[in-house]
Design a protein around this motif. Structure first.
Motif, PDB file in Angstrom:
ATOM      1  N   VAL A 201      -8.058   8.913   4.325  1.00 38.14           N
ATOM      2  CA  VAL A 201      -9.480   8.592   4.361  1.00 38.14           C
ATOM      3  C   VAL A 201     -10.324   9.855   4.215  1.00 38.14           C
ATOM      4  O   VAL A 201     -11.391   9.827   3.586  1.00 38.14           O
ATOM      5  N   ARG A 202      -9.864  10.975   4.777  1.00 41.66           N
ATOM      6  CA  ARG A 202     -10.613  12.232   4.620  1.00 41.66           C
ATOM      7  C   ARG A 202     -10.655  12.635   3.145  1.00 41.66           C
ATOM      8  O   ARG A 202     -11.716  13.003   2.612  1.00 41.66           O
ATOM      9  N   GLN A 203      -9.522  12.575   2.482  1.00 41.57           N
ATOM     10  CA  GLN A 203      -9.472  12.925   1.062  1.00 41.57           C
ATOM     11  C   GLN A 203     -10.392  12.029   0.255  1.00 41.57           C
ATOM     12  O   GLN A 203     -11.133  12.494  -0.626  1.00 41.57           O
ATOM     13  N   TRP A 204     -10.362  10.738   0.564  1.00 39.24           N
ATOM     14  CA  TRP A 204     -11.178   9.785  -0.190  1.00 39.24           C
ATOM     15  C   TRP A 204     -12.669  10.040   0.047  1.00 39.24           C
ATOM     16  O   TRP A 204     -13.468  10.018  -0.895  1.00 39.24           O
ATOM     17  N   THR A 205     -13.053  10.282   1.286  1.00 35.33           N
ATOM     18  CA  THR A 205     -14.463  10.488   1.615  1.00 35.33           C
ATOM     19  C   THR A 205     -15.003  11.736   0.925  1.00 35.33           C
ATOM     20  O   THR A 205     -16.117  11.725   0.371  1.00 35.33           O
ATOM     21  N   VAL A 206     -14.230  12.802   0.957  1.00 33.80           N
ATOM     22  CA  VAL A 206     -14.651  14.035   0.282  1.00 33.80           C
ATOM     23  C   VAL A 206     -14.823  13.789  -1.215  1.00 33.80           C
ATOM     24  O   VAL A 206     -15.780  14.269  -1.839  1.00 33.80           O
ATOM     25  N   GLN A 207     -13.916  13.020  -1.809  1.00 29.95           N
ATOM     26  CA  GLN A 207     -14.019  12.729  -3.245  1.00 29.95           C
ATOM     27  C   GLN A 207     -15.280  11.946  -3.582  1.00 29.95           C
ATOM     28  O   GLN A 207     -15.882  12.152  -4.637  1.00 29.95           O
ATOM     29  N   GLN A 208     -15.708  11.050  -2.689  1.00 33.00           N
ATOM     30  CA  GLN A 208     -16.949  10.307  -2.937  1.00 33.00           C
ATOM     31  C   GLN A 208     -18.141  11.261  -2.993  1.00 33.00           C
ATOM     32  O   GLN A 208     -19.023  11.125  -3.844  1.00 33.00           O
ATOM     33  N   CYS A 209     -18.154  12.224  -2.074  1.00 30.59           N
ATOM     34  CA  CYS A 209     -19.244  13.205  -2.062  1.00 30.59           C
ATOM     35  C   CYS A 209     -19.216  14.065  -3.325  1.00 30.59           C
ATOM     36  O   CYS A 209     -20.261  14.324  -3.941  1.00 30.59           O
ATOM     37  N   ARG A 210     -18.045  14.516  -3.712  1.00 22.53           N
ATOM     38  CA  ARG A 210     -17.938  15.344  -4.923  1.00 22.53           C
ATOM     39  C   ARG A 210     -18.365  14.580  -6.166  1.00 22.53           C
ATOM     40  O   ARG A 210     -19.000  15.136  -7.067  1.00 22.53           O
TER      41      ARG A 210
ATOM     42  N   GLU B 163     -28.422  11.937  -1.908  1.00 18.33           N
ATOM     43  CA  GLU B 163     -29.518  12.463  -1.100  1.00 18.33           C
ATOM     44  C   GLU B 163     -29.034  13.074   0.214  1.00 18.33           C
ATOM     45  O   GLU B 163     -29.841  13.633   0.972  1.00 18.33           O
ATOM     46  N   LEU B 164     -27.740  12.991   0.484  1.00 23.17           N
ATOM     47  CA  LEU B 164     -27.189  13.494   1.745  1.00 23.17           C
ATOM     48  C   LEU B 164     -26.450  14.817   1.564  1.00 23.17           C
ATOM     49  O   LEU B 164     -25.684  15.229   2.426  1.00 23.17           O
ATOM     50  N   ARG B 165     -26.722  15.509   0.468  1.00 24.71           N
ATOM     51  CA  ARG B 165     -26.010  16.754   0.173  1.00 24.71           C
ATOM     52  C   ARG B 165     -26.280  17.839   1.205  1.00 24.71           C
ATOM     53  O   ARG B 165     -25.438  18.716   1.434  1.00 24.71           O
ATOM     54  N   ASP B 166     -27.432  17.825   1.838  1.00 23.81           N
ATOM     55  CA  ASP B 166     -27.789  18.880   2.794  1.00 23.81           C
ATOM     56  C   ASP B 166     -27.583  18.474   4.250  1.00 23.81           C
ATOM     57  O   ASP B 166     -28.018  19.185   5.161  1.00 23.81           O
ATOM     58  N   ARG B 167     -26.914  17.364   4.477  1.00 26.18           N
ATOM     59  CA  ARG B 167     -26.719  16.879   5.838  1.00 26.18           C
ATOM     60  C   ARG B 167     -25.363  17.318   6.394  1.00 26.18           C
ATOM     61  O   ARG B 167     -24.416  17.593   5.663  1.00 26.18           O
ATOM     62  N   ALA B 168     -25.289  17.348   7.710  1.00 27.91           N
ATOM     63  CA  ALA B 168     -24.002  17.567   8.388  1.00 27.91           C
ATOM     64  C   ALA B 168     -23.212  16.261   8.375  1.00 27.91           C
ATOM     65  O   ALA B 168     -23.784  15.180   8.558  1.00 27.91           O
ATOM     66  N   TRP B 169     -21.890  16.368   8.184  1.00 30.00           N
ATOM     67  CA  TRP B 169     -21.037  15.186   8.083  1.00 30.00           C
ATOM     68  C   TRP B 169     -19.998  15.158   9.197  1.00 30.00           C
ATOM     69  O   TRP B 169     -19.552  16.204   9.675  1.00 30.00           O
ATOM     70  N   VAL B 170     -19.613  13.953   9.591  1.00 31.37           N
ATOM     71  CA  VAL B 170     -18.462  13.750  10.462  1.00 31.37           C
ATOM     72  C   VAL B 170     -17.407  13.002   9.654  1.00 31.37           C
ATOM     73  O   VAL B 170     -17.711  12.017   8.962  1.00 31.37           O
ATOM     74  N   MET B 171     -16.169  13.489   9.690  1.00 31.32           N
ATOM     75  CA  MET B 171     -15.077  12.877   8.942  1.00 31.32           C
ATOM     76  C   MET B 171     -13.807  12.907   9.775  1.00 31.32           C
ATOM     77  O   MET B 171     -13.734  13.593  10.797  1.00 31.32           O
ATOM     78  N   GLU B 172     -12.811  12.162   9.321  1.00 24.20           N
ATOM     79  CA  GLU B 172     -11.509  12.187   9.981  1.00 24.20           C
ATOM     80  C   GLU B 172     -10.790  13.489   9.641  1.00 24.20           C
ATOM     81  O   GLU B 172     -11.194  14.222   8.727  1.00 24.20           O
ATOM     82  N   PRO B 173      -9.713  13.828  10.375  1.00 24.78           N
ATOM     83  CA  PRO B 173      -9.076  15.141  10.198  1.00 24.78           C
ATOM     84  C   PRO B 173      -8.505  15.367   8.804  1.00 24.78           C
ATOM     85  O   PRO B 173      -8.185  14.431   8.072  1.00 24.78           O
TER      86      PRO B 173
END
Length: 297
Positions: free
Chosen positions: A199-208, A184-194
């Motif tokens: 952790v950035r790679q992992w977080t992006v993979q969760q969204c995908r 449900e957060l597909r249209d939201r702005a996100w804050v992530m690590e660089p």
């Protein structure tokens, strides 16, 4: 006989790649490093370095001696650890990832002040990508790091990882909102690590995996910035429970699919595992993590 200090410079050059980086790491001038390596070449009787453009690189003989230098440094460390058991405490240099530096490390230092008040512990906050390398390069004695599901940290020769515990990771939303599912957060702005961090790679993979590409508008290595951006209603994100310490989360949190956890671990060089001071610090960190109790939001 080879001088151990010069062997260490050769070992550092093999690890870091340039004389300038070796000098910066050991607080020497580049000219001093070059002079000492030139003396080591004379001791060895063979060329250890050769030109590589504007830099130098190790010759095959240089690489061979650097491997022997690594073993000599390990033996030196083991000998110092054995002597330290009879000669009192030596300082222990540790580095912790930011969430551990703010929570686990202070609690462990409090325990150490009671258990071993004469022990000097030097603490630096450092991301795992940097601290694990510096541990391998012998600038640190112990590291607190993490790894995310499917993103295991590199296992370097002579370095031992020991699990402290698991830390749940959750979605974080502004405090005025209710928990929602990740998709449900597909249209939201996100804050992530660089970019480039595990952790950035992992977080992006969760969204995908949830069926969308995240709109990453904000990047920050400091997780406090994540908290403030989310609290202000400007973004959503994912954060580990450890960031809250023993306080309730000021943000709305929601579980991720599968309730993933990251592993928090310590890393030490195998040569220093028997060092009593390192073991005392590691035990305090383990006890501090075990005593950590997160208050549910």
């Amino acid at each position: 006989m080879f001088e151990l200090r010069r062997l260490r410079l050769l070992h550092e050059l093999a690890l870091r790649g340039t004389i300038a980086e070796v000098a910066a790491s050991l607080s020497y001038s580049p000219s001093t490093v070059s002079q000492q390596l030139a003396l080591l070449e004379k001791e060895a009787g063979v060329a250890l370095l050769e030109p590589d453009g504007r830099r130098v690189r190790l010759t095959p003989q240089g690489r061979m001696l650097a491997e022997h230098a690594a073993r000599a440094l390990e033996l030196d460390e083991e000998a110092r650890a054995a002597l330290a058991a009879h000669a009192g405490w030596e300082p222990v240099r540790i580095a912790a990832m930011p969430t551990a530096a703010q929570t686990i490390a202070p609690a462990a230092l409090t325990l150490l002040a009671e258990r071993a008040p004469e022990l000097r512990v030097e603490l630096a906050e450092m991301p795992p990508e940097e601290s694990l390398f510096e541990l391998w390069a012998r600038r640190l004695d112990l590291v607190i790091a993490e790894q995310y599901p499917g993103h295991t940290r590199e296992q370097r020769d002579g370095v031992v990882h020991e699990l402290l515990g698991e830390d749940p990771i959750r979605i974080v939303l502004p405090p005025s909102e209710h928990p929602v599912a990740l998709h449900e957060l597909r249209d939201r702005a996100w804050v992530m690590e660089p970019e480039g961090t595990a952790v950035r790679q992992w977080t992006v993979q969760q969204c995908r995996a949830a069926g969308f590409e995240p709109d990453v508008r904000f990047e920050a290595a400091d997780l406090t910035a994540h908290v403030r951006l989310v609290a202000a209603g400007l973004a959503v994100g994912m954060l580990p429970d450890l960031i809250w310490g023993d306080e309730p989360s000021p943000l709305t949190v929601a579980d991720l699919p599968g309730s993933p956890v990251r592993q928090v671990f310590t890393a030490v060089r195998a040569a220093s595992r028997a060092h009593e001071a390192v073991d005392v610090v590691r035990t305090a960190l383990s006890d501090a993590f075990a005593a950590h109790r997160r208050v549910a939001p």
